[in-house]
Design a protein around this motif. Structure first.
Motif, PDB file in Angstrom:
ATOM      1  N   LEU A  70      38.808 -30.415  -0.279  1.00  0.00           N
ATOM      2  CA  LEU A  70      37.209 -30.180  -0.801  1.00  0.00           C
ATOM      3  C   LEU A  70      36.953 -31.585  -1.885  1.00  0.00           C
ATOM      4  CD1 LEU A  70      35.103 -28.287   0.081  1.00  0.00           C
ATOM      5  CD2 LEU A  70      35.778 -26.953  -1.893  1.00  0.00           C
ATOM      6  N   LYS A  71      37.802 -31.670  -2.586  1.00  0.00           N
ATOM      7  CA  LYS A  71      37.458 -32.560  -3.743  1.00  0.00           C
ATOM      8  C   LYS A  71      36.982 -33.902  -3.178  1.00  0.00           C
ATOM      9  CE  LYS A  71      39.682 -32.600  -7.748  1.00  0.00           C
ATOM     10  NZ  LYS A  71      40.839 -32.635  -8.534  1.00  0.00           N
ATOM     11  N   LYS A  72      37.491 -34.234  -2.065  1.00  0.00           N
ATOM     12  CA  LYS A  72      37.236 -35.709  -1.313  1.00  0.00           C
ATOM     13  C   LYS A  72      35.929 -35.699  -0.803  1.00  0.00           C
ATOM     14  CE  LYS A  72      41.903 -36.125   0.117  1.00  0.00           C
ATOM     15  NZ  LYS A  72      42.959 -36.175   1.622  1.00  0.00           N
ATOM     16  N   TYR A  73      35.352 -34.517  -0.747  1.00  0.00           N
ATOM     17  CA  TYR A  73      33.580 -34.796  -0.186  1.00  0.00           C
ATOM     18  C   TYR A  73      32.869 -33.906  -1.232  1.00  0.00           C
ATOM     19  CZ  TYR A  73      36.681 -35.582   4.164  1.00  0.00           C
ATOM     20  OH  TYR A  73      37.269 -36.041   4.819  1.00  0.00           O
ATOM     21  N   PRO A  74      32.357 -34.776  -2.257  1.00  0.00           N
ATOM     22  CA  PRO A  74      31.455 -34.004  -3.226  1.00  0.00           C
ATOM     23  C   PRO A  74      30.304 -33.091  -2.670  1.00  0.00           C
ATOM     24  CG  PRO A  74      31.905 -36.419  -3.675  1.00  0.00           C
ATOM     25  CD  PRO A  74      32.409 -36.224  -2.204  1.00  0.00           C
ATOM     26  N   GLU A  75      29.824 -33.377  -1.289  1.00  0.00           N
ATOM     27  CA  GLU A  75      28.782 -32.823  -0.974  1.00  0.00           C
ATOM     28  C   GLU A  75      29.218 -31.292  -0.498  1.00  0.00           C
ATOM     29  OE1 GLU A  75      29.532 -35.666   1.159  1.00  0.00           O
ATOM     30  OE2 GLU A  75      28.311 -36.806  -0.552  1.00  0.00           O
ATOM     31  N   LYS A  76      30.389 -31.201   0.376  1.00  0.00           N
ATOM     32  CA  LYS A  76      30.916 -29.931   0.575  1.00  0.00           C
ATOM     33  C   LYS A  76      31.471 -29.204  -0.816  1.00  0.00           C
ATOM     34  CE  LYS A  76      30.272 -29.864   4.886  1.00  0.00           C
ATOM     35  NZ  LYS A  76      29.307 -28.866   5.359  1.00  0.00           N
ATOM     36  N   PHE A  77      31.816 -29.815  -1.841  1.00  0.00           N
ATOM     37  CA  PHE A  77      32.352 -29.399  -2.803  1.00  0.00           C
ATOM     38  C   PHE A  77      31.110 -28.405  -3.584  1.00  0.00           C
ATOM     39  CE2 PHE A  77      33.574 -29.082  -7.290  1.00  0.00           C
ATOM     40  CZ  PHE A  77      35.063 -28.706  -7.046  1.00  0.00           C
ATOM     41  N   PHE A  78      30.132 -29.304  -3.598  1.00  0.00           N
ATOM     42  CA  PHE A  78      28.764 -28.689  -4.196  1.00  0.00           C
ATOM     43  C   PHE A  78      28.400 -27.407  -3.353  1.00  0.00           C
ATOM     44  CE2 PHE A  78      24.512 -28.139  -5.266  1.00  0.00           C
ATOM     45  CZ  PHE A  78      24.503 -28.265  -6.666  1.00  0.00           C
ATOM     46  N   ASP A  79      28.434 -27.558  -2.088  1.00  0.00           N
ATOM     47  CA  ASP A  79      28.038 -26.571  -1.186  1.00  0.00           C
ATOM     48  C   ASP A  79      28.920 -25.351  -1.448  1.00  0.00           C
ATOM     49  OD1 ASP A  79      26.089 -27.739  -0.364  1.00  0.00           O
ATOM     50  OD2 ASP A  79      27.186 -28.350   1.536  1.00  0.00           O
ATOM     51  N   TYR A  80      30.088 -25.427  -1.470  1.00  0.00           N
ATOM     52  CA  TYR A  80      31.290 -24.501  -1.882  1.00  0.00           C
ATOM     53  C   TYR A  80      31.144 -23.815  -3.345  1.00  0.00           C
ATOM     54  CZ  TYR A  80      35.656 -21.765  -1.301  1.00  0.00           C
ATOM     55  OH  TYR A  80      36.518 -20.746  -1.090  1.00  0.00           O
ATOM     56  N   TYR A  81      31.171 -24.737  -4.424  1.00  0.00           N
ATOM     57  CA  TYR A  81      31.427 -24.023  -5.692  1.00  0.00           C
ATOM     58  C   TYR A  81      29.876 -23.934  -6.583  1.00  0.00           C
ATOM     59  CZ  TYR A  81      36.258 -24.457  -5.896  1.00  0.00           C
ATOM     60  OH  TYR A  81      37.510 -24.339  -5.552  1.00  0.00           O
ATOM     61  N   ARG A  82      28.814 -24.765  -5.800  1.00  0.00           N
ATOM     62  CA  ARG A  82      27.461 -24.693  -6.494  1.00  0.00           C
ATOM     63  C   ARG A  82      27.559 -25.349  -7.725  1.00  0.00           C
ATOM     64  NH1 ARG A  82      25.534 -24.089  -1.723  1.00  0.00           N
ATOM     65  NH2 ARG A  82      25.092 -21.703  -1.128  1.00  0.00           N
TER      66      ARG A  82
END
Length: 100
Positions: free
Chosen positions: A49-61
């Motif tokens: 998840l850390k490889k994809y900042p956009e998805k990381f943000f979606d997951y953790y806000r």
């Protein structure tokens, strides 16, 4: 008042009042959770998840840097001691559970 006490004492002496059965624990760690130490699913998920900042943000806000900053501030409170009985849950995983 004393008559109620007498009734309770007589019922107890006659064996009519039973103590509640104690709950019998069968496991220290339930078998469902016993494989947690061997499964590295969370670490794999977290690192991917850390490889994809956009998805990381979606997951953790929050951004990766903000989560790491928060984690460094709360890590001493989340870190548990490793014992010979079991390994603790990592601070990253504990924070993830809290945030989700």
């Amino acid at each position: 008042m004393s008559s109620l006490l007498e009734i309770i004492c007589m019922a107890e002496a006659a064996g009519e009042l039973e103590e509640p059965a104690q709950k019998h624990r069968r496991y220290w760690v339930h078998p469902i959770h016993s494989s947690r130490e061997h499964d590295i699913q969370f670490q794999m998920f977290y690192n991917n998840l850390k490889k994809y900042p956009e998805k990381f943000f979606d997951y953790y806000r929050m951004s990766i840097s903000l989560l790491e900053e928060l984690l460094e501030k709360v890590r001493p409170n989340l870190k548990k001691e490793t014992t010979h009985l079991r390994n603790p849950i990592s601070p990253e995983e504990r924070l993830t559970v809290t945030l989700r």
